[in-house]
Each structure stands twice: as C-alpha cells, then as structure tokens.
Design an enzyme around this catalytic site. Structure first.
Site, mmCIF file in Angstrom:
data_model
loop_
_atom_site.group_PDB
_atom_site.id
_atom_site.type_symbol
_atom_site.label_atom_id
_atom_site.label_comp_id
_atom_site.label_asym_id
_atom_site.label_seq_id
_atom_site.Cartn_x
_atom_site.Cartn_y
_atom_site.Cartn_z
ATOM 1 N N HIS A 1 90.149 14.924 79.677
ATOM 2 C CA HIS A 1 89.554 13.602 79.464
ATOM 3 C C HIS A 1 88.044 13.687 79.258
ATOM 4 C CE1 HIS A 1 93.369 11.704 80.287
ATOM 5 N NE2 HIS A 1 93.497 12.525 81.326
ATOM 6 N N ASN B 1 58.734 15.179 111.584
ATOM 7 C CA ASN B 1 59.912 15.279 110.732
ATOM 8 C C ASN B 1 60.435 13.868 110.549
ATOM 9 O OD1 ASN B 1 62.376 15.891 109.510
ATOM 10 N ND2 ASN B 1 63.372 16.385 111.456
ATOM 11 N N GLY B 2 60.617 13.459 109.288
ATOM 12 C CA GLY B 2 61.109 12.113 109.028
ATOM 13 C C GLY B 2 60.226 11.417 108.004
ATOM 14 N N LYS C 1 68.487 22.158 105.420
ATOM 15 C CA LYS C 1 69.762 22.237 106.123
ATOM 16 C C LYS C 1 70.230 20.877 106.626
ATOM 17 C CE LYS C 1 73.186 24.396 108.006
ATOM 18 N NZ LYS C 1 74.247 24.724 107.030
ATOM 19 N N LYS D 1 78.770 25.336 95.927
ATOM 20 C CA LYS D 1 78.215 26.577 96.488
ATOM 21 C C LYS D 1 77.493 27.356 95.398
ATOM 22 C CE LYS D 1 78.145 26.150 99.960
ATOM 23 N NZ LYS D 1 78.805 25.082 100.668
ATOM 24 N N CYS E 1 62.385 18.934 108.146
ATOM 25 C CA CYS E 1 61.353 19.835 108.669
ATOM 26 C C CYS E 1 61.793 20.413 110.010
ATOM 27 C CB CYS E 1 60.068 19.064 108.856
ATOM 28 S SG CYS E 1 59.568 18.186 107.372
ATOM 29 N N TRP F 1 59.570 20.432 104.716
ATOM 30 C CA TRP F 1 60.369 20.144 103.533
ATOM 31 C C TRP F 1 59.793 18.850 103.005
ATOM 32 C CZ3 TRP F 1 63.844 16.347 101.766
ATOM 33 C CH2 TRP F 1 64.651 16.729 100.694
ATOM 34 N N ARG G 1 65.449 24.632 108.040
ATOM 35 C CA ARG G 1 65.290 23.185 107.937
ATOM 36 C C ARG G 1 64.279 22.761 106.875
ATOM 37 N NH1 ARG G 1 67.310 20.474 112.214
ATOM 38 N NH2 ARG G 1 65.959 18.728 111.739
ATOM 39 N N GLU H 1 74.176 25.591 94.268
ATOM 40 C CA GLU H 1 73.080 25.450 95.229
ATOM 41 C C GLU H 1 72.394 26.763 95.566
ATOM 42 O OE1 GLU H 1 75.921 24.829 99.161
ATOM 43 O OE2 GLU H 1 73.904 24.027 99.214
ATOM 44 N N GLU I 1 83.939 22.212 95.998
ATOM 45 C CA GLU I 1 83.137 23.000 96.933
ATOM 46 C C GLU I 1 82.668 24.309 96.282
ATOM 47 O OE1 GLU I 1 81.642 22.408 99.503
ATOM 48 O OE2 GLU I 1 81.266 24.335 100.471
HETATM 49 C C1 F6R Z 1 76.114 22.366 101.101
HETATM 50 C C2 F6R Z 1 75.551 21.692 102.242
HETATM 51 C C3 F6R Z 1 75.364 20.223 102.185
HETATM 52 C C4 F6R Z 1 75.826 19.579 103.493
HETATM 53 C C5 F6R Z 1 75.460 18.091 103.512
HETATM 54 C C6 F6R Z 1 75.997 17.397 104.733
HETATM 55 O O1 F6R Z 1 76.243 23.723 101.331
HETATM 56 O O2 F6R Z 1 75.236 22.296 103.229
HETATM 57 O O3 F6R Z 1 76.007 19.652 101.085
HETATM 58 O O4 F6R Z 1 77.204 19.759 103.615
HETATM 59 O O5 F6R Z 1 74.073 17.965 103.468
HETATM 60 O O6 F6R Z 1 75.501 17.969 105.888
HETATM 61 P P1 F6R Z 1 76.153 17.688 107.307
HETATM 62 O O7 F6R Z 1 77.518 18.279 107.294
HETATM 63 O O8 F6R Z 1 75.235 18.367 108.265
HETATM 64 O O9 F6R Z 1 76.192 16.205 107.468
#
Ligand code: F6R
Length: 607
Positions: free
Chosen positions: A506, A101-102, A602, A487, A2, A75, A27, A490, A483
C-alpha cells in the site's frame, strides 16, 4: 535527560562527582560541568562535549580541597550545547550555583522581572534564571534555605535542581518537581542524584524524593522538607539490592552488548516468584484484589510502546481482555473514551517518561485504575500508579533499550496468563505449556546468543553500505519489525522503517530497488506463507532480502539467518536479541557511539 549529582562528605568531592557523572552520562552528554566551594569561593568548571572533555579541563585545576560540590551532564533543551550554556549556572555575584534537569516554562517572564531588578543573563538557558532568582530571594529572606523555598514557589514547569553556595560551604540542597531526584545516605557522606547508579559504589541506602520536596545534605546529616511550607517531612531509607557490577560494563565493549547478553537472566528474574514450573501456577501478587479490566489501555513510548503492541496480542488471546495500545504523547492530548471498568497500563523502563507520566495522571484524574509496568524502582510512574509490576531487569545504562523490552515482554506474558486464568478463559493445557516454555527461555537464549552475535556481525558488514532498511513482520512479529527498525536507526543512524508486511504493497513497495534492503521477520509460524508472499513481491522488484527465520522454514532470501525456535508467540524472545545484535554490530562496525547515540537521552523527562 540531564544527569545531576550532588555530594557532601569526607572524600575529595570532584573525583566522586565525575565518577557519578560517568554513570549518569547516559542521561545526556552534550556538555558537562562541576561546581564546588574552596576557601569560601565558588568554582565552576564546564566543557562542551562528553565528560572526558571536562576531565581534561579539570586536570589543570587544583580541586583537591573541596569535599562537597555537584556536577551535571546536559541534554540541551534551551540553547546550543556549548560551554556558556553548560551547567552549573550561577548568579551575578557568583555566590550561588545551580544544576537543573527539566524545563522552566515561565523562565522568560522571570528573566524579565529579574532583569528589571538589575540581573543580567549570559546564557540562553532557562536554568540561569534559577540562581538569579535564589540570589534575589536571599536579599528578601536572609538565608539560603528560605531563599530556596521562595524561589522554588515561583518556578513553573519541571525540575530537579541541586544548589551549592559559597554562603554555606559543605551544604548541598536539592529539590524536585516532575523530574527524578534520589538521595543516597552513607557514613559521613551523602548524595543527591538523578539516578541511583551515580552513588552505587558508596551506598545502597536510598531515600526517594517526592515532587514538591526539598532536601538539605551535609557530610553527617540529611533532612527533607516540604518545599512549599518548609516543614520537615519524615522519610524512610530503603536498601536497594542492585550492585555496582550491575551498573558497570563487566568486560563487554559496550553497555548495550552487556545488556543484550543479560537477557537470559532478565527473563529468569522477571519470572522468579511469579510462575511455578512444577505446578504451572502463575501469581502476580501486585495485582491481588484488583478487578480484571473490561478493557485495557496500554500507554507508552518508543520501545516500551512496541512491547505494549506485542503484549496486546497475548492479552487478547490468553486473557481475552480487549486492549488498545497508544503512544503516550498522542493519548495525553486527546480525550480518550475510557469506561468505568477499564484500566490503564503505563509501560516505562525509566518510569520517568514525561508523556507516559502525563497519560497516567490524566487517567488518575478520571478515576481510572492505573498499573505501572516499570523497571526503575521508586520512579515517578511506579510511585504514582495504583499498582506497580516491576520488570526486575536491573539498571539499563545503554540509551538504546534492550533488556528492558525483554523484561516487559516477559511481564506482559505473565500478566496475560494471570488474567486468563483468573477469568477462566485460559485452558489448563495452554497455561502449563506457556509456563514451561517461558521457564525454558533463559537456557534457550543463553545457548543462542554467542552464535547470534557472530551472525549479526557478518551480516552487519555485508549490509553496512545500505542507506535505508525496510523491516517487515506480521502478527506478533510486526511490533518486532518496528523495534528492529527503531534500534537500527537510533544507534547506526541508518534510516529504517518498520512495517506490517501486508501493508507494504500500500505504499512502501515503491521504495524497493536493489539498494534498499528488506529485513524480513519470517519466523516459522502460521503466518509464514503470507510473509513469503510479501517477500516475493520484494524479490520481483529486485529488492535484497535478509530473512530472520528458523531452520527448515521454506524461505528464499539473499541472506538467511536461522535462529532457534520457540513456542507460539514466545518466538519473539529469540528474535528480539537478533534484531538488537544486528543494530549493535552495524553501529559498532560503522564506528558510532553505541551507548550514547547522538541527540538522544535515556530518560525523556520533557514532552
Ligand atoms: C529506544 C528507547 C526509547 C524508550 C522510550 C521510552 O531504544 O530507549 O524509545 O523506549 O524513550 O522510555 P521508557 O521506557 O523509559 O518510558
């Protein structure tokens, strides 16, 4: 998770709060709300959905008198993302409001206790317990400050909270434990927020709050206390160099696109002061005096985990340090075998990821030195690690991480060179070449990105009907395949799986048919012949192939996407934005919410 902002100052508070929430919306964005005190009455306005829904509601309310208040973007963790569960929450007498938040882990137990004292709850949230608890504290303690300390002592779990009350107009309180909270100090105004961009247009003077601290702000003063003893704590104000521009879109349609295009600068900023192009010297003063580990354990989540997998290859090749890379949520719940001369590298853009932080704490308890590789200055991981290497990428707002990974790769390359040189295992020629090639990356990327975007857009349209994608890569392209798939899924919601190309036969090969395309990382390196064989296996099953490769490489595919060459493992640098741009263009073409994809947040501050 949040986003929280509290404000006390000389301006009308609600517009400042809404503007701050907009910069924190990355967030969390399933509902939003504000609380403020006007004429000694507490007002709370909330709306499900994005911030603009709240703004629509606020248009019908006169909010002009309040010069203090707070806001929240949510969130959801407990209860549906509807208006009832949206923050702020209040006590039964409607005198105290809280944003949080939490996760309060003992909220059911607290609810039961408070229920027995006559409190009734109207939401499904854990947060609603807090204002009721403070109200109970007010009866016992007599004033809000002491009531807050009393209430905080009973909360178990993680929290960053901001509190306003009709009892003390113009005053805003905040407290944190395992969730981020920073204070911004201005002239005649002060702020409390989850993240710095929330108040960046007003001040760059920041006080980083520690776990277990309680802060009180009004328009003209601020004070930090130990939440347990309520004794004052001396804090220093730090001036941060980010500017407002860095936290805004700067003409790009989305933050994600802006951040992808920032990557040339991100590489340059991460290298600045660390490598010297003329002498080929590599310095990481942050690690001065630290022994080179016998083994390195990289712990991270998501994109940062993928960066770690890529870093392992370089650290093992250039520095000859054995490396294990582990997903933090797995690492924290087993008993990792860590030796006396090992070290841990916790990689995290936000520096707040709960699982990575837990992995770090576990290792610190065992006396293992921890290096944090973080982007956000003053974040929990940055502060708790024994050493911190900042990636210096600037604020990353888009939920999908892009430039942060680029900066992590850069920092990992520097780390591998630094340790390789310090151990005497890296040839001077390799070091000189690596430094020169690293330094040439910003120009290479700068020149390549516009055409890359055009090609990504063409290909995204062509493949927009696919329901699933397989991403394949070998060697240093394997983490990139993971990756690329992450991307795509998501932000475009197209299912995608990343696989080591050699592993395809496999199992995943069973999925191949004309409607299941393969995105192949087929860069012109020593593993290309192996990748080409794997692609033939796909073609033999009538699978469609989009190959990311280099001009002149012998690759046959339905669609070939040539990107510039880069030396050795640094070929990842031009490949990464191609993967990011493909996902971006796909999501944009499909009309998805690129910067704020559904169900994501985020900064994942809960496990
Ligand atoms: C993907 C993404 C997440 C973060 C993950 C770790 O685009 O943003 O997979 O990489 O939540 O976040 P950090 O790097 O902030 O620990």
């Amino acid at each position: 998770m949040c986003g929280i902002i509290g404000y006390s100052g000389h301006r009308p508070a609600v517009p400042v709060i809404i503007e701050g929430l907009r910069r924190l919306e990355y967030r969390g964005y399933d509902s939003a709300g504000v609380a403020f005190v006007q004429n000694r009455e507490l007002s709370i306005i909330r709306a499900p959905g994005k911030l603009r829904e709240l703004e629509k509601k606020l248009e019908c309310v006169n909010v002009s008198i309040a010069t203090s208040g707070m806001g929240h973007t949510r969130w959801a963790t407990h209860g549906l993302p509807n208006e009832t569960n949206a923050h702020p929450h209040r006590d039964g007498d409607q005198r105290i409001a809280v944003v949080h938040n939490g996760i309060i882990e003992n909220y059911l137990e607290l609810r039961e206790r408070l229920g027995a004292k006559g409190h009734t709850f109207v939401t499904q949230t854990d947060t609603e317990t807090i204002p009721h608890l403070i109200a109970e504290g007010l009866k016992e303690q007599g004033d809000l400050f002491h009531a807050l300390g009393w209430a905080l002592a009973q909360l178990e779990g993680a929290y960053a909270v901001v509190v306003v009350s009709a009892e003390e107009p113009g005053v805003v309180y905040g407290a944190r434990k395992s969730s981020p909270l920073v204070m911004g100090t201005g002239t005649g105004e002060n702020f409390i927020a989850s993240d710095i961009p929330a108040f960046l247009p007003y001040t760059r003077d920041v006080v980083f709050l520690e776990d277990g601290e309680l802060v009180r702000i009004d328009a003209n003063s601020w004070q930090v206390f130990d939440a347990a003893t309520l004794a004052p704590v001396k804090k220093t104000v730090q001036h941060i160099s980010w500017d407002v521009q860095a936290a805004q879109k700067g003409g790009f349609k989305h933050f994600m696109l802006k951040e992808i295009f920032e990557q040339p600068r991100v590489v340059a900023d991460c290298l600045a002061g660390r490598v010297d192009r003329c002498s080929s010297a590599v310095r990481l003063p942050e690690l001065d005096g630290m022994a080179i580990p016998e083994r390195l354990h990289i712990v991270a989540c998501g994109t940062s985990f993928h960066a770690g997998l890529w870093g392992k290859l370089l650290l093992e090749t250039w520095a000859q340090v054995p490396v294990s890379v582990e997903i933090a949520s797995e690492f924290r719940y087993r008993s990792p075998l860590v030796g006396g001369r090992d070290a841990v590298l916790a990689i995290s853009q936000s520096g707040e990821t709960a699982d990575t932080l837990a992995g770090l704490r576990l290792m610190k308890e065992r006396g293992v030195p921890v290096i944090g590789l973080c982007n956000v200055v003053g974040s929990s991981i940055a502060r708790e690690a024994d050493r911190v290497v900042y990636t210096q990428a600037g604020p990353e707002i888009s939920v999908a991480s892009t430039k942060a990974m680029c900066s992590q790769l850069t920092a990992l390359a520097v780390l591998a060179l630094h340790w390789g040189e310090a151990r005497g295992v890296l040839g001077a020629e390799t070091r000189a070449r690596a430094v020169a090639e690293l330094c040439s990356l910003p120009d290479l990327l700068d020149g390549a990105l516009p055409a890359m975007r055009e090609r990504a857009a063409e290909l995204a349209r062509e493949y927009s009907e696919a329901a699933s994608f397989l991403y394949l890569g070998r060697g240093h392209c394997y983490p990139l395949a993971l990756e690329g798939a992450l991307k795509l899924k998501e932000i475009s919601y197209i299912h995608a799986e990343g696989y080591a190309a050699g592993e395809m036969k496999h199992g995943p090969i069973a999925l191949i048919d004309p409607r299941f395309p393969t995105f192949a990382l087929a860069l012109d390196d020593e593993l290309l012949p192996k990748v080409v064989s794997n692609l033939q296996e796909v073609q033999a099953r009538h699978g469609r192939i989009l190959a990311l490769t280099n001009e002149g490489a012998r690759v046959t595919a339905d669609d070939v996407w040539n990107i510039p060459r880069a030396w050795g493992p640094l070929a990842a640098f031009p490949a990464l934005p191609a993967l990011q741009l493909f996902a971006y263009e796909m999501a944009d073409y499909l009309g998805k919410d690129v910067d704020q994809p559904r169900n994501l947040a985020k900064s994942v501050t809960v496990e």
